[in-house]
Design a protein around this motif. Structure first.
Motif, PDB file in Angstrom:
ATOM      1  N   ARG A   7      84.240  -5.649   7.467  1.00 33.32           N
ATOM      2  CA  ARG A   7      84.509  -5.010   8.759  1.00 33.32           C
ATOM      3  C   ARG A   7      86.002  -4.946   9.051  1.00 33.32           C
ATOM      4  N   LYS A   8      86.745  -5.992   8.648  1.00 37.51           N
ATOM      5  CA  LYS A   8      88.189  -6.002   8.883  1.00 37.51           C
ATOM      6  C   LYS A   8      88.881  -4.893   8.097  1.00 37.51           C
ATOM      7  N   ARG A   9      88.419  -4.657   6.874  1.00 36.51           N
ATOM      8  CA  ARG A   9      89.033  -3.592   6.071  1.00 36.51           C
ATOM      9  C   ARG A   9      88.764  -2.227   6.697  1.00 36.51           C
ATOM     10  N   ILE A  10      87.533  -2.029   7.172  1.00 35.72           N
ATOM     11  CA  ILE A  10      87.209  -0.762   7.829  1.00 35.72           C
ATOM     12  C   ILE A  10      88.087  -0.569   9.058  1.00 35.72           C
ATOM     13  N   ALA A  11      88.266  -1.632   9.837  1.00 36.08           N
ATOM     14  CA  ALA A  11      89.105  -1.533  11.038  1.00 36.08           C
ATOM     15  C   ALA A  11      90.540  -1.194  10.666  1.00 36.08           C
ATOM     16  N   ARG A  12      91.062  -1.821   9.602  1.00 37.05           N
ATOM     17  CA  ARG A  12      92.444  -1.559   9.195  1.00 37.05           C
ATOM     18  C   ARG A  12      92.608  -0.136   8.665  1.00 37.05           C
ATOM     19  N   VAL A  13      91.645   0.313   7.849  1.00 42.30           N
ATOM     20  CA  VAL A  13      91.728   1.673   7.306  1.00 42.30           C
ATOM     21  C   VAL A  13      91.642   2.697   8.432  1.00 42.30           C
ATOM     22  N   MET A  14      90.740   2.494   9.385  1.00 42.34           N
ATOM     23  CA  MET A  14      90.615   3.436  10.500  1.00 42.34           C
ATOM     24  C   MET A  14      91.876   3.455  11.345  1.00 42.34           C
ATOM     25  N   ARG A  15      92.471   2.278  11.528  1.00 42.15           N
ATOM     26  CA  ARG A  15      93.706   2.209  12.309  1.00 42.15           C
ATOM     27  C   ARG A  15      94.843   2.935  11.604  1.00 42.15           C
ATOM     28  N   GLU A  16      94.967   2.725  10.290  1.00 39.50           N
ATOM     29  CA  GLU A  16      96.046   3.363   9.530  1.00 39.50           C
ATOM     30  C   GLU A  16      95.854   4.866   9.433  1.00 39.50           C
ATOM     31  N   CYS A  17      94.582   5.328   9.400  1.00 42.45           N
ATOM     32  CA  CYS A  17      94.292   6.764   9.296  1.00 42.45           C
ATOM     33  C   CYS A  17      94.075   7.410  10.659  1.00 42.45           C
ATOM     34  N   ASP A  18      94.255   6.630  11.734  1.00 42.20           N
ATOM     35  CA  ASP A  18      94.086   7.124  13.101  1.00 42.20           C
ATOM     36  C   ASP A  18      92.697   7.723  13.315  1.00 42.20           C
ATOM     37  N   ILE A  19      91.670   7.020  12.832  1.00 47.63           N
ATOM     38  CA  ILE A  19      90.279   7.414  13.053  1.00 47.63           C
ATOM     39  C   ILE A  19      89.746   6.545  14.178  1.00 47.63           C
ATOM     40  N   ARG A  20      89.290   7.174  15.248  1.00 47.24           N
ATOM     41  CA  ARG A  20      88.868   6.416  16.426  1.00 47.24           C
ATOM     42  C   ARG A  20      87.479   6.844  16.872  1.00 47.24           C
ATOM     43  N   GLY A  21      86.727   5.876  17.342  1.00 46.41           N
ATOM     44  CA  GLY A  21      85.421   6.173  17.905  1.00 46.41           C
ATOM     45  C   GLY A  21      85.540   6.497  19.378  1.00 46.41           C
ATOM     46  N   ALA A  22      84.478   7.096  19.911  1.00 46.43           N
ATOM     47  CA  ALA A  22      84.468   7.428  21.334  1.00 46.43           C
ATOM     48  C   ALA A  22      84.099   6.190  22.132  1.00 46.43           C
ATOM     49  N   THR A  23      84.782   5.982  23.254  1.00 46.47           N
ATOM     50  CA  THR A  23      84.495   4.844  24.127  1.00 46.47           C
ATOM     51  C   THR A  23      83.997   5.366  25.460  1.00 46.47           C
ATOM     52  N   ARG A  24      82.992   4.689  25.982  1.00 45.08           N
ATOM     53  CA  ARG A  24      82.472   5.077  27.283  1.00 45.08           C
ATOM     54  C   ARG A  24      83.385   4.569  28.380  1.00 45.08           C
ATOM     55  N   ARG A  25      83.691   5.487  29.288  1.00 39.70           N
ATOM     56  CA  ARG A  25      84.542   5.098  30.405  1.00 39.70           C
ATOM     57  C   ARG A  25      83.750   4.221  31.371  1.00 39.70           C
ATOM     58  N   ARG A  26      84.321   3.087  31.682  1.00 38.91           N
ATOM     59  CA  ARG A  26      83.644   2.171  32.590  1.00 38.91           C
ATOM     60  C   ARG A  26      83.709   2.709  34.002  1.00 38.91           C
TER      61      ARG A  26
END
Length: 211
Positions: A81-100
């Protein structure tokens, strides 16, 4: 001799560069020795980039790290999971977040004595005898506007509403006036809401009494 001179010149340049950049020579040599490890890590990162990108696109750009990690695990890919998070961060891949969403209710502590006339019975045999109301807020070209509505439980229709740049007492009174004018409310009609200060205010309760 020529090889020795070249090595000396190279060492002199390294010493000079380290002095100019204020970097210890040991740090430079450590960086050189770690080149192989960095290449190995980059090769390991390059492998899941394609899968992460595909899963993210298929999810319509909504999946974040947890769900992409779960999808890859389901496909048999052993990626941390940490590698996925780092790769997504480096490639600027972001998931959608629900606005509270923030609550608009300003609870009135004096309202605890107000009886609940509906309870859990949100059924009405005919129109005009039970209304439920609430307040929400909406983004518009003018900025945030507040919306108060009254819904008839018999028909499910909005019989009264009001919009304003505030949510004071007169705001919900205006919505109730519209409901009275076009909703065919019967004497003894129950209007149900939360215990926010707008609905327990004197102007609102006085208007309910008048109607």
């Amino acid at each position: 001799m020529p090889c020795r001179r070249r090595r000396r010149r190279r060492r002199t340049r390294i010493v000079l560069l380290c002095r100019v950049l204020k970097v210890a020579r040991s740090s430079y040599y450590a960086w050189c020795e770690g080149e192989a490890a960095r290449r190995a890590r980059q090769a390991a990162d390059d492998a899941p980039i394609h899968e992460i990108t595909v899963v993210h696109i298929v999810s319509r750009h909504t999946y974040g790290v947890p769900r992409i990690h779960a999808e890859l695990r389901g496909l048999g890919r052993r990626v941390s999971r940490k590698r996925i998070a780092r790769v997504m961060r480096e490639c600027d891949i972001r998931g959608a977040t629900r606005r509270r969403r923030r609550s608009l209710t300003r609870r009135d502590k004096k309202a605890t004595s107000v009886p609940d006339l509906i309870g859990c019975d949100f059924h009405a045999e005919r129109p005009g005898i039970k209304l439920v109301g609430g307040i929400t807020y909406l983004p518009t070209a003018e900025g945030w506007l507040y919306l108060a509505c009254w819904l008839d439980l018999a028909t499910g229709e909005v019989v009264g509403y009001a919009m304003a740049g505030h949510h004071r007492a007169e705001f919900v009174v205006d919505a109730l006036n519209m409901a009275h004018g076009r909703g065919g409310l019967e004497p003894g009609c129950v209007v149900h809401s939360d215990r926010g200060s707008e609905y327990t205010s004197t102007p609102f309760r006085d208007r309910v009494g008048e109607l």
